[in-house]
Design a protein around this motif. Structure first.
Motif, PDB file in Angstrom:
ATOM      1  N   VAL A 127       0.838  -1.203   0.000  1.00  0.00           N
ATOM      2  CA  VAL A 127       0.000   0.000   0.000  1.00  0.00           C
ATOM      3  C   VAL A 127       0.870   1.249   0.000  1.00  0.00           C
ATOM      4  CG1 VAL A 127      -1.702   1.323   1.326  1.00  0.00           C
ATOM      5  CG2 VAL A 127      -1.957  -1.150   1.109  1.00  0.00           C
ATOM      6  N   GLU A 128       1.960   1.207   0.748  1.00  0.00           N
ATOM      7  CA  GLU A 128       2.852   2.369   0.835  1.00  0.00           C
ATOM      8  C   GLU A 128       3.575   2.650  -0.481  1.00  0.00           C
ATOM      9  OE1 GLU A 128       5.477   1.508   4.025  1.00  0.00           O
ATOM     10  OE2 GLU A 128       3.904   1.570   5.563  1.00  0.00           O
ATOM     11  N   THR A 129       3.854   1.614  -1.249  1.00  0.00           N
ATOM     12  CA  THR A 129       4.642   1.780  -2.475  1.00  0.00           C
ATOM     13  C   THR A 129       3.808   1.633  -3.745  1.00  0.00           C
ATOM     14  OG1 THR A 129       5.233  -0.579  -2.488  1.00  0.00           O
ATOM     15  CG2 THR A 129       6.713   0.921  -1.327  1.00  0.00           C
ATOM     16  N   VAL A 130       2.504   1.632  -3.610  1.00  0.00           N
ATOM     17  CA  VAL A 130       1.657   1.283  -4.749  1.00  0.00           C
ATOM     18  C   VAL A 130       1.725   2.291  -5.886  1.00  0.00           C
ATOM     19  CG1 VAL A 130      -0.473   2.409  -3.948  1.00  0.00           C
ATOM     20  CG2 VAL A 130      -0.608   0.329  -5.354  1.00  0.00           C
ATOM     21  N   LYS A 131       2.096   3.533  -5.610  1.00  0.00           N
ATOM     22  CA  LYS A 131       2.219   4.498  -6.705  1.00  0.00           C
ATOM     23  C   LYS A 131       3.239   4.022  -7.722  1.00  0.00           C
ATOM     24  CE  LYS A 131       0.836   8.783  -4.390  1.00  0.00           C
ATOM     25  NZ  LYS A 131       1.251  10.161  -4.015  1.00  0.00           N
ATOM     26  N   GLU A 132       4.317   3.411  -7.229  1.00  0.00           N
ATOM     27  CA  GLU A 132       5.333   2.876  -8.124  1.00  0.00           C
ATOM     28  C   GLU A 132       4.875   1.554  -8.728  1.00  0.00           C
ATOM     29  OE1 GLU A 132       8.194   4.380  -9.048  1.00  0.00           O
ATOM     30  OE2 GLU A 132       7.399   6.083  -7.946  1.00  0.00           O
TER      31      GLU A 132
END
Length: 225
Positions: free
Chosen positions: A148-153
């Motif tokens: 969830v924390e890295t989902v933009k990437e």
């Protein structure tokens, strides 16, 4: 009904103490193992997919209050797709406790992406039916927290981006090669190397070939940048 020592260990890895052990047993029972009068995990998979979707949608809205639907949709898809569920399943060694029929066992069912992804969704449903939405939500958010924390990437498709980069320079599509594999059958680790005709290459490892390919492509894009 009591859980076996193996399933009790799995429940601890999952982070949930089942009051109804039969639900977990059903969640890890593949259709190839079912017999008349005994259930498999297909119905739980159907429910778990919806529970996971609701938890992820809520998490995305909470985490980025300014994101529009067009930004949220690809992030959501990245979090709930079968490959992601399978990767989480591998991290908690779900494959080791799956109840499979002989044919699936012989064909490597414990490490099949689709089978692991389905079983992960079934386990989520089992937690939901055992203790309610908040319990299921807590389990999902703990297991998916880094994603969830890295989902933009993660929502970007690095393989497509790398292929477009190569085509724009008149190069053939990138070539992906499995350069090594390690770990037990139920939790393999694949190393994939991506090669460009112009000579650049980069390697990455992950619990599934698809994720390793995406990670290798992303690493090469970073190198090219």
């Amino acid at each position: 009904m009591k859980l076996s020592a193996e399933l009790s260990d799995f429940a601890r890895r999952l982070g949930h103490d089942f009051r109804q052990p039969a639900l977990l047993i059903e969640a890890v029972t593949h259709a190839s193992r079912s017999t008349p009068g005994k259930t498999d995990n297909q119905r739980l998979e159907f429910l778990g997919d919806r529970v996971l979707g609701l938890v992820m949608a809520e998490a995305l809205l909470t985490r980025d209050t300014d994101a529009r639907e067009g930004q949220l949709a690809p992030r959501f898809n990245a979090l709930v797709r079968k490959e992601t569920c399978a990767d989480v399943a591998q991290e908690i060694e779900l494959g080791a406790v799956l109840r499979l029929g002989r044919s699936e066992m012989l064909s490597g069912g414990r490490r099949k992406m689709a089978l692991l992804g389905d079983a992960m969704e079934a386990v989520i449903a089992a937690v939901y039916l055992d203790a309610g939405f908040e319990a299921a939500r807590a389990v999902v958010l703990r297991l998916w927290s880094t994603r969830v924390e890295t989902v933009k990437e993660d929502a970007r498709d690095p393989k497509t981006t790398l292929q477009e980069w190569a085509q724009a320079r008149g190069l053939p599509p990138p070539r992906y090669e499995e350069t090594s594999r390690s770990g037990p059958d139920h939790a393999p680790l694949f190393e994939i190397t991506v090669f460009l005709k112009s000579g650049e290459s980069c390697s990455a490892s992950a619990g599934s070939k698809r994720q390793a390919e995406q990670s290798a492509a992303r690493a090469l894009l970073d190198q090219l940048a």
